[in-house]
Design a protein around this motif. Sequence first.
Motif, PDB file in Angstrom:
ATOM      1  N   CYS A 156      49.188  40.512  27.821  1.00 34.38           N
ATOM      2  CA  CYS A 156      47.902  40.608  28.511  1.00 34.38           C
ATOM      3  C   CYS A 156      47.249  41.910  28.055  1.00 34.38           C
ATOM      4  N   PRO A 159      44.611  30.360  34.130  1.00 33.13           N
ATOM      5  CA  PRO A 159      44.302  31.600  34.860  1.00 33.13           C
ATOM      6  C   PRO A 159      44.470  31.419  36.367  1.00 33.13           C
ATOM      7  N   THR A 160      45.725  31.240  36.797  1.00 34.15           N
ATOM      8  CA  THR A 160      45.995  31.024  38.215  1.00 34.15           C
ATOM      9  C   THR A 160      45.932  32.328  39.007  1.00 34.15           C
ATOM     10  N   ASN A 161      45.885  33.462  38.333  1.00 34.83           N
ATOM     11  CA  ASN A 161      45.630  34.750  38.986  1.00 34.83           C
ATOM     12  C   ASN A 161      44.636  35.518  38.137  1.00 34.83           C
ATOM     13  N   GLU A 162      43.852  36.370  38.784  1.00 31.62           N
ATOM     14  CA  GLU A 162      42.749  37.041  38.090  1.00 31.62           C
ATOM     15  C   GLU A 162      43.189  38.274  37.328  1.00 31.62           C
ATOM     16  N   GLY A 163      42.426  38.593  36.290  1.00 31.11           N
ATOM     17  CA  GLY A 163      42.582  39.856  35.586  1.00 31.11           C
ATOM     18  C   GLY A 163      43.463  39.808  34.351  1.00 31.11           C
ATOM     19  N   HIS A 164      43.807  38.588  33.896  1.00 34.01           N
ATOM     20  CA  HIS A 164      44.748  38.473  32.784  1.00 34.01           C
ATOM     21  C   HIS A 164      44.187  37.652  31.626  1.00 34.01           C
ATOM     22  N   ASN A 165      44.814  37.816  30.476  1.00 35.98           N
ATOM     23  CA  ASN A 165      44.461  37.017  29.305  1.00 35.98           C
ATOM     24  C   ASN A 165      45.661  36.909  28.382  1.00 35.98           C
ATOM     25  N   ILE A 222      39.342  37.346  29.471  1.00 31.85           N
ATOM     26  CA  ILE A 222      40.000  37.559  30.771  1.00 31.85           C
ATOM     27  C   ILE A 222      39.616  36.398  31.706  1.00 31.85           C
ATOM     28  N   ASP A 223      40.598  35.922  32.472  1.00 35.37           N
ATOM     29  CA  ASP A 223      40.385  34.859  33.470  1.00 35.37           C
ATOM     30  C   ASP A 223      39.950  33.523  32.879  1.00 35.37           C
TER      31      ASP A 223
END
Length: 118
Positions: free
Chosen positions: A71, A29-35, A53-54
């Motif tokens: 995602c 999770p190098t950027n927020e808001g994803h899965n 998420i994250d």
Amino acid sequence: SLKIEFTADDSYSVQVARVNVGDKIEWLPTNEGHNVEFLAGPKTAALPEKSEIDAAYSFVFRVPGIYLYGCTPHGNMGMLGLIIVGNDYHNVANIKNINLSPVAKSVLKRLLITAQPD
């Protein structure tokens, strides 16, 4: 194991991954808001659970075939990835027929072209 990052532009750092049976993929999770949520695979009953998420996530692929994931919040916007396990394309027709938003469908089409065996 292969590492795939969540990027700042709402995509996965590796959009078409090729692995062998028994290989592990890790999502970071190098950027927020994803899965990671699996939408289709060779055995629908055996699809991995969707990730939080994250959260970092990993899965060992034991069944050969094509896996489609996305995602959960951004899949309709085309945040998708393909994994080809064991160079096995037997379920490509099922992947092509999955119900997606128009944007996601066009992204999937592009990913499938990239994924085609040589």
